[in-house]
Design a protein around this motif. Structure first.
Motif, PDB file in Angstrom:
ATOM      1  N   LEU A 187      -1.565  12.973   2.741  1.00 22.07           N
ATOM      2  CA  LEU A 187      -2.250  12.309   3.852  1.00 22.07           C
ATOM      3  C   LEU A 187      -2.884  11.014   3.363  1.00 22.07           C
ATOM      4  O   LEU A 187      -2.782   9.969   4.023  1.00 22.07           O
ATOM      5  CB  LEU A 187      -3.306  13.235   4.452  1.00 22.07           C
ATOM      6  N   GLY A 188      -3.527  11.076   2.199  1.00 28.78           N
ATOM      7  CA  GLY A 188      -4.126   9.873   1.630  1.00 28.78           C
ATOM      8  C   GLY A 188      -3.082   8.798   1.353  1.00 28.78           C
ATOM      9  O   GLY A 188      -3.314   7.608   1.588  1.00 28.78           O
ATOM     10  N   ALA A 189      -1.910   9.227   0.884  1.00 34.80           N
ATOM     11  CA  ALA A 189      -0.834   8.271   0.613  1.00 34.80           C
ATOM     12  C   ALA A 189      -0.319   7.655   1.912  1.00 34.80           C
ATOM     13  O   ALA A 189      -0.061   6.446   1.983  1.00 34.80           O
ATOM     14  CB  ALA A 189       0.300   8.970  -0.129  1.00 34.80           C
ATOM     15  N   ALA A 190      -0.166   8.489   2.949  1.00 34.55           N
ATOM     16  CA  ALA A 190       0.328   7.995   4.238  1.00 34.55           C
ATOM     17  C   ALA A 190      -0.638   6.989   4.864  1.00 34.55           C
ATOM     18  O   ALA A 190      -0.221   6.056   5.549  1.00 34.55           O
ATOM     19  CB  ALA A 190       0.558   9.168   5.183  1.00 34.55           C
ATOM     20  N   LEU A 191      -1.923   7.204   4.607  1.00 35.32           N
ATOM     21  CA  LEU A 191      -2.941   6.310   5.159  1.00 35.32           C
ATOM     22  C   LEU A 191      -3.160   5.070   4.288  1.00 35.32           C
ATOM     23  O   LEU A 191      -3.903   4.165   4.669  1.00 35.32           O
ATOM     24  CB  LEU A 191      -4.264   7.065   5.306  1.00 35.32           C
ATOM     25  N   GLY A 192      -2.547   5.061   3.106  1.00 30.90           N
ATOM     26  CA  GLY A 192      -2.668   3.917   2.214  1.00 30.90           C
ATOM     27  C   GLY A 192      -3.992   3.833   1.488  1.00 30.90           C
ATOM     28  O   GLY A 192      -4.337   2.777   0.937  1.00 30.90           O
ATOM     29  N   CYS A 193      -4.737   4.957   1.464  1.00 36.42           N
ATOM     30  CA  CYS A 193      -6.071   4.918   0.844  1.00 36.42           C
ATOM     31  C   CYS A 193      -6.223   5.927  -0.289  1.00 36.42           C
ATOM     32  O   CYS A 193      -7.267   5.965  -0.936  1.00 36.42           O
ATOM     33  CB  CYS A 193      -7.142   5.177   1.907  1.00 36.42           C
ATOM     34  N   LEU A 194      -5.215   6.772  -0.503  1.00 33.84           N
ATOM     35  CA  LEU A 194      -5.261   7.872  -1.477  1.00 33.84           C
ATOM     36  C   LEU A 194      -6.234   8.957  -0.992  1.00 33.84           C
ATOM     37  O   LEU A 194      -7.031   8.736  -0.074  1.00 33.84           O
ATOM     38  CB  LEU A 194      -5.656   7.387  -2.869  1.00 33.84           C
ATOM     39  N   GLY A 195      -6.171  10.126  -1.641  1.00 27.33           N
ATOM     40  CA  GLY A 195      -7.069  11.207  -1.241  1.00 27.33           C
ATOM     41  C   GLY A 195      -6.906  12.443  -2.103  1.00 27.33           C
ATOM     42  O   GLY A 195      -5.879  12.629  -2.763  1.00 27.33           O
ATOM     43  N   HIS A 196      -7.949  13.256  -2.127  1.00 24.91           N
ATOM     44  CA  HIS A 196      -7.898  14.542  -2.819  1.00 24.91           C
ATOM     45  C   HIS A 196      -8.842  15.524  -2.134  1.00 24.91           C
ATOM     46  O   HIS A 196      -9.707  15.131  -1.341  1.00 24.91           O
ATOM     47  CB  HIS A 196      -8.261  14.398  -4.302  1.00 24.91           C
ATOM     48  N   VAL A 197      -8.673  16.805  -2.444  1.00 29.54           N
ATOM     49  CA  VAL A 197      -9.508  17.858  -1.865  1.00 29.54           C
ATOM     50  C   VAL A 197     -10.836  17.941  -2.612  1.00 29.54           C
ATOM     51  O   VAL A 197     -10.861  17.999  -3.844  1.00 29.54           O
ATOM     52  CB  VAL A 197      -8.785  19.228  -1.922  1.00 29.54           C
TER      53      VAL A 197
END
Length: 301
Positions: A187-197
């Motif tokens: 999801l973070g990659a799709a939004l272009g912002c990265l992400g983790h739990v």
């Protein structure tokens, strides 16, 4: 002479509300010790940092584990935007950062692609096997892997809270094999912002609910007492998603000997997996075929 198995021949399910900081394997060991059980297993690993439902099977209930593992599960989790970690959760090392933060509308739009039948690549730090080795062992040795994508059915995935620009809380109901950490990463990659739990909690798994679970402190307090046995759920609890077929007396005898057994009535379609009971107790799980159950697992109860 065969070696005598240690422990009691006790069978049933125990629902644990797993705390953060312990492994699923250690919880199973604690439960097995507390019940003095001969055999124990669990239906679906939770990461050490995760909390919530860990369903532990004792004795003959271990034969029903695959049916709970295959059941739908519900998770709540918090995603941190702007950072990727090597483990895809807050336990890992930050390996990349981005200044961009998504709007609520952008998150809602991106979630559409994560619902239904999707393909998901497991985290590098996961229990999947690569040429006989666990992926997390290879990752800890500093090697990167190209893990194959796996199918996952996501029934629902929705944002339920936005505490601040950096984080968002989600709820997901999915089938077997889902990795919440992969959802956060992708999801973070799709939004272009990265992400983790940041944290995750399994609220229910098949018939088992976190609010009905025992804490490890309760397990230790009641260990080796009749009071603890009162929390043991029947073996057939793990078969809740399968149709039950009542058996004729001769059918029960045949099934217990590993042969097809005649059922009195059926709510199952030919070829469907079902379980058969006699006098209120499970006898076998198998395939329903024209008035008979052909067993794949027989219970010694």
């Amino acid at each position: 002479m065969a070696r005598k198995t240690k422990g009691r021949p006790i069978s049933g399910w125990v629902v644990i509300d797993k705390p953060a900081g312990v492994t699923s394997t250690s919880v199973v060991g604690k439960v097995r010790w507390a019940f003095d059980a001969q055999k124990a297993g669990h239906a679906g690993t939770l990461d050490p940092a995760a909390t919530g439902v860990l369903a532990v099977a004792l004795g003959e209930a271990t034969k029903t584990v695959p049916f709970v593992t295959d059941a739908m599960k519900s998770y709540r989790f918090l995603v941190r935007f702007g950072q990727a970690t090597d483990t895809d959760d807050a336990e890992g090392t930050v390996i990349a950062t981005r200044d961009a933060r998504p709007t609520d509308a952008q998150i809602e739009e991106a979630l559409v692609a994560f619902r239904g039948d999707i393909e998901q690549v497991p985290p590098q730090y996961s229990a999947v096997k690569v040429e006989g080795e666990r992926a997390y062992d290879i990752a800890r040795a500093g090697e990167a892997m190209d893990l194959a994508a796996r199918p996952l059915f996501v029934e629902t995935l929705r944002m339920i809270r936005r505490p601040d620009d950096d984080t968002a809380e989600f709820e997901m109901v999915c089938g077997k094999g889902g990795y919440v950490r992969s959802i956060a990463r992708d999801l973070g990659a799709a939004l272009g912002c990265l992400g983790h739990v940041v944290w995750l909690r399994r609220e229910w798994s098949g018939p088992f609910r976190a609010e009905a679970g025992l804490g490890l402190a309760q397990i230790e307090e009641l260990a080796r007492t009749p009071e603890l046995d009162a929390y043991l759920l029947p073996v057939e609890t793990g078969l809740a998603d399968l149709p039950e077929l009542p058996l004729a007396p001769d059918g029960a005898v045949r099934l217990r000997n590993g042969n097809p057994g005649r059922v009195l009535s059926s709510r199952a379609a030919p070829g469907e997996t079902a379980w058969a009971s006699f006098e209120g107790r499970p006898v076998a799980v198998g395939t329903y075929m024209g008035g008979e159950l052909h067993p794949s697992r027989v219970f010694n109860l």
